[in-house]
Design an enzyme around this catalytic site. Sequence first.
Site, short mmCIF file in Angstrom:
data_model
loop_
_atom_site.label_atom_id
_atom_site.label_comp_id
_atom_site.label_asym_id
_atom_site.label_seq_id
_atom_site.Cartn_x
_atom_site.Cartn_y
_atom_site.Cartn_z
N ASN A 283 29.35 53.38 21.37
CA ASN A 283 30.13 52.19 21.07
C ASN A 283 31.18 51.90 22.14
O ASN A 283 32.06 51.06 21.92
CB ASN A 283 30.83 52.35 19.71
CG ASN A 283 29.84 52.46 18.57
OD1 ASN A 283 28.86 51.73 18.51
ND2 ASN A 283 30.08 53.38 17.65
N HIS A 285 33.53 53.77 22.93
CA HIS A 285 34.76 54.21 22.29
C HIS A 285 35.00 55.66 22.67
O HIS A 285 34.07 56.47 22.65
CB HIS A 285 34.62 54.05 20.77
CG HIS A 285 35.81 54.50 19.99
ND1 HIS A 285 37.01 53.81 19.98
CD2 HIS A 285 35.99 55.55 19.17
CE1 HIS A 285 37.86 54.43 19.20
NE2 HIS A 285 37.27 55.50 18.70
N CYS A 320 42.57 54.00 23.11
CA CYS A 320 42.72 54.03 24.56
C CYS A 320 41.38 53.68 25.20
O CYS A 320 40.32 53.96 24.64
CB CYS A 320 43.23 55.38 25.04
SG CYS A 320 42.04 56.72 24.94
#
Length: 382
Positions: A283, A285, A320
């Site tokens: 993702n 992420h 982040c």
Amino acid sequence: MATTSLASAFCSMKAVMLARDGRGMKPRSSDLQLRAGNAPTSLKMINGTKFSYTESLKRLPDWSMLFAVITTIFSAAEKQWTNLEWKPKPKLPQLLDDHFGLHGLVFRRTFAIRSYEVGPDRSTSILAVMNHMQEATLNHAKSVGILGDGFGTTLEMSKRDLMWVVRRTHVAVERYPTWGDTVEVECWIGASGNNGMRRDFLVRDCKTGEILTRCTSLSVLMNTRTRRLSTIPDEVRGEIGPAFIDNVAVKDDEIKKLQKLNDSTADYIQGGLTPRWNDLDVNQHVNNLKYVAWVFETVPDSIFESHHISSFTLEYRRECTRDSVLRSLTTVSGGSSEAGLVCDHLLQLEGGSEVLRARTEWRPKLTDSFRGISVIPAEPRV
């Protein structure tokens, strides 16, 4: 015994050999005599002596007798092998076996503790335990048919560019498994308020059934394009709702409020932390466990040597990105390796925005491997 049977077979073979004439050849056999009209008249030289073709055939060994002796030897060995006390190997747990309990709502998966998952004290780390739970999470979603294009996303979530992000995690560890152990991870999901999903875990020792770890996590939806939090659409709720159960592994009152740190209150600070390409999931992420690794960057080695983590609470405040630069801050309460310790942690961007708050509680290890460490050394802040 095998030795006696084999010895008898060899004695039989020796008797056959002794029954031959003095030259070690078998007696004359009528079936080997050639007709006079067909017998060759030429003589052959063997070691300086002339022999006819008929006499050469007489000197061949009796292969049928030799074959019988060899067969006897192998038969005796096979008989003794079947008489040995043979026991089948004990059946091991079916590793990586996925199955369900509680009417298909509780997912279970077993894991063997690998050599690369243990540390110098031969026990697993908190990261290894959390890796097992994360793997069980994804396989749970896959097994119940709610895994879409990404990790943990359903079909309706994929249509709406939504994904689950962990907001809070609490882990309570009773005992860490060691190399060679086999553990079973149980996980299930439930509702948390109107827009959250709770996932609970129990980690058991497969041999004893002892509960080693309890964990609960809270997840919310985030839009993958805007990177903003989202409510749960009715279509998504309809996909995951049938799998919800009302049961918890960790009660809310066990989770303590986390403290905020800053440069003036932190004992240890490290900057320049950045995610790498292999820290991202499908993702795009940053993997949740990477945040945990950053937290540990400012925990002194002496604490890891003398203590185990008994509980761990994480609160994710901000995502982040791959280009982010972070700082890790830690403060330690207590100073003796013979007592429990409490550490408060903070991850923040270089600009000061909070990314994660955490709290770890530590208990002394039971081994004497690091008995020489009595106090936690003071290290200068950087």
